[in-house]
Design an enzyme around this catalytic site. Structure first.
Site, PDB file in Angstrom:
ATOM      1  N   TYR A 225      28.661  58.739  16.345  1.00  0.00           N
ATOM      2  CA  TYR A 225      28.200  58.411  14.823  1.00  0.00           C
ATOM      3  C   TYR A 225      27.034  59.085  14.769  1.00  0.00           C
ATOM      4  CZ  TYR A 225      26.899  55.169  11.168  1.00  0.00           C
ATOM      5  OH  TYR A 225      26.260  54.856   9.948  1.00  0.00           O
TER       6      TYR A 225
ATOM      7  N   ASP B 183      21.569  64.420  18.765  1.00  0.00           N
ATOM      8  CA  ASP B 183      21.140  63.137  18.091  1.00  0.00           C
ATOM      9  C   ASP B 183      20.643  62.192  19.019  1.00  0.00           C
ATOM     10  OD1 ASP B 183      20.938  60.621  16.808  1.00  0.00           O
ATOM     11  OD2 ASP B 183      23.058  60.961  15.889  1.00  0.00           O
TER      12      ASP B 183
ATOM     13  N   LYS C 239      14.324  54.763  15.570  1.00  0.00           N
ATOM     14  CA  LYS C 239      14.114  53.770  15.872  1.00  0.00           C
ATOM     15  C   LYS C 239      12.752  53.346  16.859  1.00  0.00           C
ATOM     16  CE  LYS C 239      19.239  53.313  16.353  1.00  0.00           C
ATOM     17  NZ  LYS C 239      19.592  52.148  15.244  1.00  0.00           N
TER      18      LYS C 239
END
Length: 432
Positions: free
Chosen positions: A145, A240, A268
């Site tokens: 994802y 990623d 994050k």
């Protein structure tokens, strides 16, 4: 524990004004049943809901709270920055300093652009890769994802060369035609896609350690083989590292495995928990980004001074305290080892995958190496296990296909409490 009556009321109320009652789908608890808990505060290893229940938190805002919730060094940095204004819409010193720090820490990054989320980072990285190569197609992996950008919401067809089809209404067939998918850890499938689309693939993007089908580990040689393939074919390799960046090592998974991509996406932890993202890579690629080059990307709140201050505090601490990673490794290894002992005592045989301070339990007996093997998990059983753990005061990700994150705030005593809850929950769900 007390019934979450206030949370129930809030969820019913929320559904009148927010689609599904939540602002991110997994929070709805649909995969595990029941209503979500509405949180009111968090400190260190604990979160507290509206009904006064306390939970040992193993989500940590999906990764960034590596030092636990409300870490003092991050809070102090934010408090010092707030009086100077919440946003300028103009450059600041902090943007330069955090860019230099990221470049110093992450092996692949020679230049970096700040954005506001991981999704924005991955969308931008793909655009830059296409602009740099002059090619249109990308390869992604089933179960990886990369945010909710149109190019990433594509499911695989039945064969390795099958073109993608949209996995969400609103994603056009035209976008789907440019997104090719392969099983994770399957190099031959990737080679087949590249050969069938010769000189058309701009980028291969992947999570170097997968966190979005549960934790899945790259098999020996897989990342290096992708690196070699991209070098031969002139393809931009994108890691990623929105989840793994600064968590698995100061330089992320690429430092841990010793493989350097052409571009990296981050998020994050950069903001110490505040909304933030970044993408960066080789100088010659990043110089294609406007205003240095022709590939346009912009954001009014990119490089927000509050988020940059929080990120500087977090990243500086991680760089200067390597013992963080040693401690996280030891704590998480103890948790996983204890879970395996619990399963042995109960005669169970499930799969646990772990890298550093990230781990997942899969309710399947076979090894989990890709999305297909992850899908052999008993999701109904996971739902019962999740709710049993929740009742025992342990907050897990409300989906079989998510990863757990350990913080430095988890003490030996809390590991013992977690393992006792784990044993009792496994026993309950198998006796029910």
């Amino acid at each position: 524990m007390n019934k979450s009556t206030i949370s129930d009321e809030l969820f019913l109320r929320a559904q009148q004004s927010i689609p599904g009652g939540v602002n991110s789908p997994v929070r709805a608890f649909r995969a595990v049943g029941g209503h979500p808990r509405f949180m009111v505060s968090a400190k260190g290893p604990f979160m507290y809901d509206e009904d006064g229940n306390r939970y040992i938190d193993l989500i940590n805002s999906w990764g960034p709270m590596i030092l636990g919730h409300a870490a003092e060094i991050v809070q102090e940095a934010i408090m010092q920055a707030i009086p100077n204004s919440l946003s300028f819409g103009a450059p600041t010193r902090k943007e330069v300093e955090i860019a230099e720090l990221i470049i110093d820490m992450v092996p692949s990054i020679e230049k970096v652009r700040m954005v506001n989320s991981g999704t924005e980072a991955t969308m931008s990285a793909i655009r830059v890769a296409r602009g740099y190569t002059g090619r249109d197609k990308i390869i992604k992996f089933e179960g990886c994802y990369h945010g909710h950008g149109d190019s990433f919401l594509i499911a695989a067809g039945s064969g390795a060369v099958t073109l993608g089809v949209p996995d969400s209404p609103g994603v056009t067939k035209g976008v789907a035609l440019d997104t090719l998918t392969a099983p994770y850890n399957d190099l031959e499938a990737v080679k087949t896609l590249v050969e069938a689309n010769k000189n058309q693939v701009a980028a291969i993007i992947l999570e170097p350690v997968v966190g979005n089908m549960g934790l899945v580990i790259p098999q020996q040689g897989f990342l290096q083989d992708l690196r070699d393939l991209c070098d031969r074919e002139g393809i931009v390799l994108i890691f990623d590292e929105v989840m793994t960046g600064f968590r698995l090592a100061p330089g992320g998974a690429q430092e841990l495995f010793g493989i350097t991509p052409d571009m990296s996406t981050l998020g994050k932890i950069i903001g110490g928990g505040m909304p933030v993202g970044a993408y960066g890579g080789k100088k010659e690629i990043m110089d294609f980004v406007a205003p240095a080059g022709p590939v346009y990307q912009a954001g009014t709140l990119s490089g927000n001074p509050i988020a940059m201050s929080a990120g500087m505090a977090m990243l500086t601490y991680l760089r200067n305290h390597p013992e963080v990673y040693t401690n996280l490794e030891a704590t998480t290894a103890r948790m996983v080892s204890g879970m395996q002992e619990n399963m042995q005592k109960l005669g169970l045989n499930y799969t646990i995958n772990r890298v550093g301070s990230m781990f997942s339990i899969f309710f399947t007996q076979q090894p989990v190496v890709d999305f297909a093997s992850a899908q052999t998990s008993d999701t109904a059983l996971f739902g019962r296990y999740f709710n049993s753990m929740l009742q025992k005061g342990v907050y897990l990700a409300p989906s079989q296909y998510e990863t757990l994150f350990v913080s430095t705030a988890i003490t030996d005593d809390l590991v013992d409490q977690y393992l006792q809850a784990n044993y009792e929950a496994l026993q309950e769900v198998h006796n029910s």
